[in-house]
Design a protein around this motif. Structure first.
Motif, mmCIF file in Angstrom:
data_model
loop_
_atom_site.group_PDB
_atom_site.id
_atom_site.type_symbol
_atom_site.label_atom_id
_atom_site.label_comp_id
_atom_site.label_asym_id
_atom_site.label_seq_id
_atom_site.Cartn_x
_atom_site.Cartn_y
_atom_site.Cartn_z
ATOM 1 N N LYS A 1 43.218 21.577 100.688
ATOM 2 C CA LYS A 1 43.346 22.722 99.773
ATOM 3 C C LYS A 1 43.052 22.303 98.343
ATOM 4 O O LYS A 1 42.409 23.041 97.597
ATOM 5 C CB LYS A 1 44.692 23.426 99.909
ATOM 6 C CG LYS A 1 45.867 22.822 99.222
ATOM 7 C CD LYS A 1 47.093 23.709 99.405
ATOM 8 C CE LYS A 1 48.265 23.156 98.660
ATOM 9 N NZ LYS A 1 48.133 23.109 97.220
ATOM 10 N N LEU B 1 42.098 25.512 96.334
ATOM 11 C CA LEU B 1 42.829 26.639 96.907
ATOM 12 C C LEU B 1 44.334 26.453 96.771
ATOM 13 O O LEU B 1 44.822 25.348 96.544
ATOM 14 C CB LEU B 1 42.475 26.796 98.387
ATOM 15 C CG LEU B 1 41.029 27.123 98.715
ATOM 16 C CD1 LEU B 1 40.787 27.062 100.217
ATOM 17 C CD2 LEU B 1 40.657 28.492 98.172
ATOM 18 N N THR B 2 45.042 27.547 96.960
ATOM 19 C CA THR B 2 46.491 27.537 97.074
ATOM 20 C C THR B 2 46.832 27.647 98.560
ATOM 21 O O THR B 2 45.934 27.828 99.408
ATOM 22 C CB THR B 2 47.095 28.748 96.335
ATOM 23 O OG1 THR B 2 46.587 29.946 96.948
ATOM 24 C CG2 THR B 2 46.742 28.712 94.847
ATOM 25 N N TRP B 3 48.119 27.591 98.871
ATOM 26 C CA TRP B 3 48.515 27.797 100.276
ATOM 27 C C TRP B 3 48.068 29.180 100.735
ATOM 28 O O TRP B 3 47.540 29.344 101.820
ATOM 29 C CB TRP B 3 50.037 27.653 100.439
ATOM 30 C CG TRP B 3 50.525 26.261 100.229
ATOM 31 C CD1 TRP B 3 51.325 25.810 99.222
ATOM 32 C CD2 TRP B 3 50.240 25.112 101.040
ATOM 33 N NE1 TRP B 3 51.553 24.465 99.365
ATOM 34 C CE2 TRP B 3 50.899 24.006 100.476
ATOM 35 C CE3 TRP B 3 49.491 24.914 102.197
ATOM 36 C CZ2 TRP B 3 50.826 22.737 101.012
ATOM 37 C CZ3 TRP B 3 49.431 23.633 102.737
ATOM 38 C CH2 TRP B 3 50.093 22.567 102.150
ATOM 39 N N LEU C 1 44.440 29.287 101.561
ATOM 40 C CA LEU C 1 44.099 28.805 102.907
ATOM 41 C C LEU C 1 44.247 29.928 103.931
ATOM 42 O O LEU C 1 43.396 30.087 104.812
ATOM 43 C CB LEU C 1 44.986 27.623 103.306
ATOM 44 C CG LEU C 1 44.687 26.285 102.660
ATOM 45 C CD1 LEU C 1 45.735 25.248 103.079
ATOM 46 C CD2 LEU C 1 43.293 25.780 102.996
ATOM 47 N N VAL D 1 42.072 24.733 107.556
ATOM 48 C CA VAL D 1 41.813 23.332 107.220
ATOM 49 C C VAL D 1 40.676 22.778 108.071
ATOM 50 O O VAL D 1 39.762 22.132 107.556
ATOM 51 C CB VAL D 1 43.101 22.492 107.366
ATOM 52 C CG1 VAL D 1 42.804 21.002 107.344
ATOM 53 C CG2 VAL D 1 44.089 22.854 106.255
#
Length: 105
Positions: free
Chosen positions: A42, A47-49, A52, A95
């Motif tokens: 990430k 990216l952030t959680w 994702l 991921v």
């Protein structure tokens, strides 16, 4: 919830997701090594959680009749259920997909 009977260290991921005028929360635990892998990917992708999860949403099959005006949590949850995934499964998909894209680039 997670089975902590083994000696594997686990880390928590807490994601705040807007849903119209409300806010929903997704919380899960993953093994520390998997958390590190998720964090690395990430970060590499900026990216952030939640980012994702949105990546997974954009790359998985959406259910028929998904309301385009639904809140983000409702949309993510509908796609998650349509594809038979848990929230952790959504992160795993994102991921793996991003790692595959990085290999191709």
């Amino acid at each position: 919830m997670a089975d902590n009977s083994d000696s594997t260290e686990r880390k928590s991921i807490n994601i705040e997701i807007p849903d119209g005028d409300d806010t929903s929360y997704v919380s899960l635990e993953v093994p520390a090594d998997q958390y590190d892998e998720f964090t690395r990917v990430k970060s590499d992708q900026g990216l952030t959680w939640r980012g994702l999860l949105v990546h997974a949403y954009r790359n998985l099959e959406a259910p028929d009749g998904l309301d385009p005006d639904a809140g983000q949590h409702s949309k993510l949850n509908a796609v998650r259920k349509r594809n038979g995934l848990t929230w952790k499964g959504m992160l795993l998909f994102a991921v793996r997909d991003l790692k595959e894209q990085m290999r191709k680039d």
